[in-house]
Write an enzyme that holds these catalytic residues in place. Structure first.
Site, mmCIF file in Angstrom:
data_model
loop_
_atom_site.group_PDB
_atom_site.id
_atom_site.type_symbol
_atom_site.label_atom_id
_atom_site.label_comp_id
_atom_site.label_asym_id
_atom_site.label_seq_id
_atom_site.Cartn_x
_atom_site.Cartn_y
_atom_site.Cartn_z
ATOM 1 N N ASP A 43 -5.777 19.934 26.539
ATOM 2 C CA ASP A 43 -6.036 20.573 27.828
ATOM 3 C C ASP A 43 -7.117 21.643 27.679
ATOM 4 O O ASP A 43 -6.973 22.561 26.865
ATOM 5 C CB ASP A 43 -4.728 21.213 28.336
ATOM 6 C CG ASP A 43 -4.787 21.554 29.815
ATOM 7 O OD1 ASP A 43 -5.877 21.460 30.408
ATOM 8 O OD2 ASP A 43 -3.740 21.921 30.371
ATOM 9 N N ASP A 44 -8.181 21.492 28.433
ATOM 10 C CA ASP A 44 -9.255 22.499 28.465
ATOM 11 C C ASP A 44 -9.970 22.651 27.123
ATOM 12 O O ASP A 44 -10.545 23.702 26.835
ATOM 13 C CB ASP A 44 -8.741 23.876 28.915
ATOM 14 C CG ASP A 44 -8.315 23.919 30.376
ATOM 15 O OD1 ASP A 44 -8.287 22.853 31.022
ATOM 16 O OD2 ASP A 44 -7.994 25.016 30.872
ATOM 17 N N CYS A 83 -7.645 19.742 35.919
ATOM 18 C CA CYS A 83 -6.488 19.028 35.352
ATOM 19 C C CYS A 83 -5.963 17.866 36.186
ATOM 20 O O CYS A 83 -5.956 16.728 35.732
ATOM 21 C CB CYS A 83 -5.339 20.002 35.125
ATOM 22 S SG CYS A 83 -5.691 21.295 33.938
ATOM 23 N N ARG A 87 -6.138 13.844 35.166
ATOM 24 C CA ARG A 87 -4.964 13.127 34.652
ATOM 25 C C ARG A 87 -4.615 11.925 35.540
ATOM 26 O O ARG A 87 -4.171 10.880 35.040
ATOM 27 C CB ARG A 87 -3.789 14.096 34.555
ATOM 28 C CG ARG A 87 -3.958 15.036 33.388
ATOM 29 C CD ARG A 87 -3.288 16.381 33.591
ATOM 30 N NE ARG A 87 -3.911 17.351 32.706
ATOM 31 C CZ ARG A 87 -3.550 17.557 31.436
ATOM 32 N NH1 ARG A 87 -2.524 16.913 30.940
ATOM 33 N NH2 ARG A 87 -4.201 18.417 30.684
ATOM 34 N N LYS A 140 2.257 17.853 29.177
ATOM 35 C CA LYS A 140 1.912 18.320 30.513
ATOM 36 C C LYS A 140 1.627 17.121 31.424
ATOM 37 O O LYS A 140 0.704 16.359 31.173
ATOM 38 C CB LYS A 140 0.679 19.213 30.413
ATOM 39 C CG LYS A 140 0.073 19.598 31.755
ATOM 40 C CD LYS A 140 -1.142 20.482 31.549
ATOM 41 C CE LYS A 140 -1.826 20.799 32.860
ATOM 42 N NZ LYS A 140 -2.964 21.738 32.698
ATOM 43 N N HIS A 142 1.529 17.088 35.343
ATOM 44 C CA HIS A 142 0.627 17.642 36.378
ATOM 45 C C HIS A 142 0.174 16.629 37.429
ATOM 46 O O HIS A 142 -0.919 16.744 37.996
ATOM 47 C CB HIS A 142 -0.591 18.342 35.745
ATOM 48 C CG HIS A 142 -1.013 19.542 36.529
ATOM 49 N ND1 HIS A 142 -2.095 20.337 36.201
ATOM 50 C CD2 HIS A 142 -0.498 20.082 37.666
ATOM 51 C CE1 HIS A 142 -2.217 21.298 37.087
ATOM 52 N NE2 HIS A 142 -1.260 21.167 37.987
ATOM 53 N N SER A 165 0.734 23.151 34.847
ATOM 54 C CA SER A 165 0.014 24.001 33.889
ATOM 55 C C SER A 165 0.902 25.132 33.388
ATOM 56 O O SER A 165 1.752 25.654 34.111
ATOM 57 C CB SER A 165 -1.253 24.574 34.533
ATOM 58 O OG SER A 165 -2.183 23.543 34.769
ATOM 59 N N HIS A 240 -4.869 25.293 26.948
ATOM 60 C CA HIS A 240 -4.988 25.945 28.253
ATOM 61 C C HIS A 240 -4.343 27.328 28.143
ATOM 62 O O HIS A 240 -3.292 27.465 27.524
ATOM 63 C CB HIS A 240 -4.237 25.069 29.265
ATOM 64 C CG HIS A 240 -4.386 25.444 30.704
ATOM 65 N ND1 HIS A 240 -3.906 26.636 31.216
ATOM 66 C CD2 HIS A 240 -4.926 24.777 31.757
ATOM 67 C CE1 HIS A 240 -4.157 26.668 32.521
ATOM 68 N NE2 HIS A 240 -4.782 25.565 32.875
ATOM 69 N N ASP A 292 -8.819 16.762 29.009
ATOM 70 C CA ASP A 292 -8.832 16.531 30.461
ATOM 71 C C ASP A 292 -10.055 17.115 31.162
ATOM 72 O O ASP A 292 -10.451 16.643 32.221
ATOM 73 C CB ASP A 292 -7.552 17.074 31.115
ATOM 74 C CG ASP A 292 -7.459 18.589 31.078
ATOM 75 O OD1 ASP A 292 -8.088 19.225 30.195
ATOM 76 O OD2 ASP A 292 -6.767 19.153 31.942
ATOM 77 N N ASN A 293 -10.604 18.165 30.599
ATOM 78 C CA ASN A 293 -11.800 18.788 31.188
ATOM 79 C C ASN A 293 -12.372 19.759 30.162
ATOM 80 O O ASN A 293 -11.770 19.998 29.113
ATOM 81 C CB ASN A 293 -11.487 19.505 32.511
ATOM 82 C CG ASN A 293 -10.336 20.483 32.420
ATOM 83 O OD1 ASN A 293 -9.248 20.219 32.947
ATOM 84 N ND2 ASN A 293 -10.517 21.591 31.728
ATOM 85 N N LYS A 313 -15.375 24.024 32.389
ATOM 86 C CA LYS A 313 -14.315 23.591 33.308
ATOM 87 C C LYS A 313 -14.636 23.933 34.763
ATOM 88 O O LYS A 313 -15.113 25.019 35.058
ATOM 89 C CB LYS A 313 -13.009 24.292 32.904
ATOM 90 C CG LYS A 313 -11.846 24.055 33.850
ATOM 91 C CD LYS A 313 -10.575 24.700 33.329
ATOM 92 C CE LYS A 313 -9.427 24.478 34.313
ATOM 93 N NZ LYS A 313 -8.142 24.982 33.769
#
Ligand code: MG
Length: 478
Positions: A43-44, A83, A87, A140, A142, A165, A240, A292-293, A313
């Protein structure tokens, strides 16, 4: 002297015959069994945050080994710079705009959201179920936290994790106000739950052990289902903000707290790959690692780095959506390759469904393509373009090495509301200019015309349903 001892007896011949027969049956069985899939999603995490993608101080020996044994993608994209939409696209192989999993008003789903992944979407887990896969999600989600949206109602046999998150459910009275809470985070500042299937089993989640526990859950699942084809989706909550790591990783990285967290995710990857080798499943399992980003740059050193790519992001510059991606399948994906071919997280859907021998849905538009030619070094990618959406706005388009920006906008900063329109679009050659610095639109009107035609073609078949992200929680019944 006789040679009798060297001649096989009839009992030995029979035994040899049986061994050959059984091994033939075993080989036939292995050939018939479709591959397992493991998708590890950070994540991130920024494009520049791994050792094998050039970070100078973060150590990622397990991901580096995965890259050395597998295939590294240098031009692989998520379908969104945030996010929830990202996803949704990974799980469905479809642009988020096609299923309401994006919005111009709210970037992602929140604990007060009443929407989620629509029931008629076909998730990767649902598609693989048709081929008898065991399916587990650990991390996660989301894509909606109400029961009907959770993984166990969308194709997964089991779920363990934080459903959104890890910075949500902020308790207003706990810790310092505003962003200061992130600089020295404590688990009690965020009242996020951990779910087992659909039940809350811990709240607030002890985030210091979250990376370790997701990993242990995923490994137990692999061990329990080693005799059947499986899908493991392991979307880490890290890296994240707020950043947490277990005791073993405290102070481990030269990159500080953020580096500690990346290094624990790297440990997690090592554990999963070790388990696959240990169970002799490595040659039957395709593993993807991606994010994811891009990095959340406004969180200073608590956010990652996109390396030489622009911004991060929330934006449709390269730093927002190009992800450090590795594919690993010993014996099938040849080792140590680096590809510049285009790929997208949506392609993971189509590739896995195809390799499983399941049907890629034909009753709807699927944006993912089969990446097999790239994975198995058989030819160029089936992906010729990348669409960069921010909410419902098509901001930019990549076509081959070219990228045209119709709009540009930074993110999560005071000036982030300012969207600039470009007519003609800004044009960059990402081969020559990976950092998107030198606009050459005046020199290449023919490229812009091709990209305009591509956009017109895309819009012709685009139906946009209402946003799931704007649906409020239903009122509590008495
Ligand atoms: Mg993210």
């Amino acid at each position: 002297m006789t040679h009798r001892a060297a001649r096989p007896t009839s009992a030995m011949t029979l035994l040899l015959g049986m061994v050959l027969l059984f091994s033939r049956v075993a080989i036939a069985h292995a050939a018939k069994r479709p591959p397992n899939f493991v998708i590890i999603y950070a994540d991130d995490l920024g494009y520049g945050d791994l050792g094998c993608f050039g970070h100078p101080t973060i150590r990622t020996p397990h991901l580096d080994r995965m890259a050395n044994e597998g295939l590294r993608f240098t031009q692989f994209y998520s379908a969104s710079p945030v996010c929830t939409p990202s996803r949704a696209a990974l799980m469905t192989g479809r642009l988020p705009i096609r299923n309401g999993m994006c919005s111009d008003k709210r970037r992602v789903l929140f604990p007060d959201s009443g929407g989620g992944i629509p029931a008629d979407e076909i998730t990767l887990a649902e598609a693989l179920k048709s081929k008898g896969y065991a399916t587990g999600c650990f991390g996660k989600w989301h894509l909606g936290h109400l029961p009907q949206f959770l993984p166990t109602n969308n194709g997964f046999d089991t779920y363990y994790g934080i459903p959104y998150s890890n910075d949500m459910d902020r308790l207003a009275d706990a810790g310092p106000k505003g962003r200061a809470a992130f600089w020295d985070p404590k688990i009690e500042y965020w009242n996020v739950p951990i779910l087992r299937d659909t039940e809350v089993i811990e709240r607030p989640a002890d985030q210091t052990t979250i990376t370790r526990r997701y990993t242990e859950e995923a490994i137990s699942f692999i061990r329990a289902h080693q005799e059947e084809p499986f899908l493991v989706y392991l979307p880490h909550s890290m890296v994240h903000i707020p950043l947490f790591r277990s005791d073993d990783f405290v102070g481990k990285s030269a990159r500080g707290l953020y580096g500690d967290c990346v290094e624990e995710v790297d440990w997690s990857v090592g554990q999963v790959l070790h388990t696959l080798r240990d169970l002799n499943l490595d040659e039957q399992t395709l593993v993807f690692f991606s994010s994811d980003n891009g990095p959340w740059l406004t969180f200073n050193e608590h956010g990652g780095s996109a390396g030489l790519l622009k911004d991060g992001k929330g934006t449709t510059f390269e730093g927002g959506m190009r992800e450090p991606t590795i594919a690993w399948w010993p014996g099938r994906v040849s080792s140590g390759r680096v590809t510049q071919e285009l790929g997208s997280t949506m392609d993971i859907f189509t590739t896995c469904v195809t390799l499983a021998g399941a049907n890629v849905p034909t009753d709807r538009i699927i944006d993912g393509v089969d990446l097999s030619p790239v994975l198995f070094d058989e030819g160029p990618t089936n992906r010729k373009s990348v669409l960069y959406y921010r909410g419902t706005a098509l901001m930019a388009v990549r076509f081959g090495p070219w990228k045209a920006h119709y709009f540009t906008q930074t993110s999560y900063r005071k000036d982030s509301r300012q969207r600039e329109t470009h007519n003609p679009p800004l044009l960059y050659h990402l081969g020559h200019d990976p950092s998107e610095r030198f606009n050459i639109n005046e020199e290449h009107p023919e490229i812009l015309a091709q990209i305009d035609a591509l956009v017109a073609d895309h819009r012709q078949n685009l139906e946009v349903p209402a946003s799931q992200l704007e649906i409020p929680l239903p009122a509590q019944s008495e």
